[in-house]
Structure formats: C-alpha cells, structure tokens
Scaffold this motif. Sequence first.
Motif, short mmCIF file in Angstrom:
data_model
loop_
_atom_site.label_atom_id
_atom_site.label_comp_id
_atom_site.label_asym_id
_atom_site.label_seq_id
_atom_site.Cartn_x
_atom_site.Cartn_y
_atom_site.Cartn_z
N ILE A 32 -15.80 33.29 -0.58
CA ILE A 32 -16.24 33.07 0.72
C ILE A 32 -14.92 32.27 1.64
O ILE A 32 -14.99 32.71 2.62
CB ILE A 32 -17.29 31.48 0.53
CG1 ILE A 32 -18.54 32.33 -0.29
CG2 ILE A 32 -17.79 31.26 1.50
CD1 ILE A 32 -19.08 33.45 0.32
N GLN A 33 -14.34 31.66 1.11
CA GLN A 33 -12.96 31.16 1.82
C GLN A 33 -12.16 32.11 2.19
O GLN A 33 -11.65 32.10 3.26
CB GLN A 33 -12.30 30.07 0.76
CG GLN A 33 -12.91 28.74 0.50
CD GLN A 33 -12.08 27.97 -0.70
OE1 GLN A 33 -11.58 28.33 -1.29
NE2 GLN A 33 -12.98 26.76 -0.62
N MET A 34 -11.76 33.14 1.45
CA MET A 34 -10.97 34.19 1.76
C MET A 34 -11.61 35.03 2.90
O MET A 34 -10.96 35.45 3.79
CB MET A 34 -10.89 35.24 0.37
CG MET A 34 -9.99 34.38 -0.54
SD MET A 34 -8.32 34.12 -0.23
CE MET A 34 -7.67 35.97 -0.24
N VAL A 35 -12.86 35.30 2.87
CA VAL A 35 -13.54 36.12 3.83
C VAL A 35 -13.63 35.25 5.16
O VAL A 35 -13.28 35.81 6.21
CB VAL A 35 -15.19 36.39 3.37
CG1 VAL A 35 -15.82 36.81 4.82
CG2 VAL A 35 -15.05 37.33 2.26
N ALA A 36 -14.01 34.11 5.30
CA ALA A 36 -13.80 33.15 6.22
C ALA A 36 -12.50 33.21 6.97
O ALA A 36 -12.34 33.32 8.25
CB ALA A 36 -14.37 31.88 6.07
N HIS A 37 -11.40 32.95 6.11
CA HIS A 37 -10.05 32.95 6.67
C HIS A 37 -9.78 34.34 7.29
O HIS A 37 -9.10 34.45 8.27
CB HIS A 37 -9.21 32.64 5.54
CG HIS A 37 -7.69 32.63 5.76
ND1 HIS A 37 -7.27 31.71 6.55
CD2 HIS A 37 -6.61 33.49 5.58
CE1 HIS A 37 -5.86 31.78 6.98
NE2 HIS A 37 -5.52 32.97 6.28
N ALA A 38 -10.12 35.40 6.49
CA ALA A 38 -9.60 36.83 7.06
C ALA A 38 -10.37 37.36 8.38
O ALA A 38 -9.68 37.74 9.39
CB ALA A 38 -9.95 37.85 5.90
N THR A 39 -11.52 36.84 8.35
CA THR A 39 -12.26 36.90 9.75
C THR A 39 -11.59 36.29 10.86
O THR A 39 -11.66 37.00 12.01
CB THR A 39 -13.83 36.85 9.52
OG1 THR A 39 -14.21 35.65 9.11
CG2 THR A 39 -14.64 38.11 8.69
N GLY A 40 -11.61 35.05 10.49
CA GLY A 40 -10.90 34.24 11.58
C GLY A 40 -9.63 34.66 11.98
O GLY A 40 -9.05 34.98 13.46
N GLN A 41 -8.84 35.21 11.22
CA GLN A 41 -7.51 35.88 11.42
C GLN A 41 -7.63 37.27 12.40
O GLN A 41 -6.83 37.31 13.21
CB GLN A 41 -6.56 36.24 10.19
CG GLN A 41 -5.69 35.11 9.61
CD GLN A 41 -4.77 35.80 8.40
OE1 GLN A 41 -5.27 36.20 7.72
NE2 GLN A 41 -3.77 35.41 8.59
#
Length: 126
Positions: A110-119
């Motif tokens: 979940i953290q990785m997905v949120a970070h990647a979508t934000g980037q």
Amino acid sequence: LLGEALEKVPVWRMISASEEQLRERAEDWVRRLHGLGVTAQVVPGRSAVGGGSLPGETLSTHLVALDCNSPDAVATLLRAGEPPVITRIEGDRLVLDPRTVLPEQETVLIQMVAHATGQALARSAS
C-alpha cells in the motif's frame, strides 16, 4: 505429509485463498489507498496459477484497479522500487491481485503504491 502446506508454503496459501477472503482484502486495500489519496476500486478478475506445471489455468479473484493517468509510468516506478512490485495492466488500468500478495506484505504494498502514484502524478504535472 505433515498437513502444513497451507500455512507454510506461500504458493499454497495463495492458491487456497477463497474468493470471499480476496474480496475482503481488496476492499481493505481500496479503503487504505483512498486514505492515502489514491483512487481505486475492486473489480472481478482472474489469477494465473502457474506456468510450466499448470499452463493456462486461472482462478477467480478480486482485483484492485487503480485510477491513474499513466498506468505504464506507475508500473515502471513500482517495478523499480525496493521491494519491487509487479503489477499488470488490464483495460488501460493498473491492477493489483490480492491472491499474489501475502497478508504480511500488504502494508508495504500500500505504501509503495501510494508513493508511486504520487510520483507519477508529480512527473506528469511538470
């Protein structure tokens, strides 16, 4: 022989997950992602069981489909992350399959997905 495969062998844990368990996990992921500003929804799907031993075999699952402007860009960022996250694109949407993620891996996912979508969003805005 010991009857421990479902608890101790990751692939058997994944294969044996019920559709109800997968739907509940997918709904939980969507709630958690929404809390981090990522829009997603649960959609029906299929999980590939295996290559050489079970070619072409699939199981029903519930996928988390991300609403993002550039599924390819987000997928690339996720693959390049640590740990790498492997996704797939179906119908121009990036999807995550709870069957392929162990419950103890969910928080990092979940953290990785949120970070990647934000980037990806920041890159497309610049």
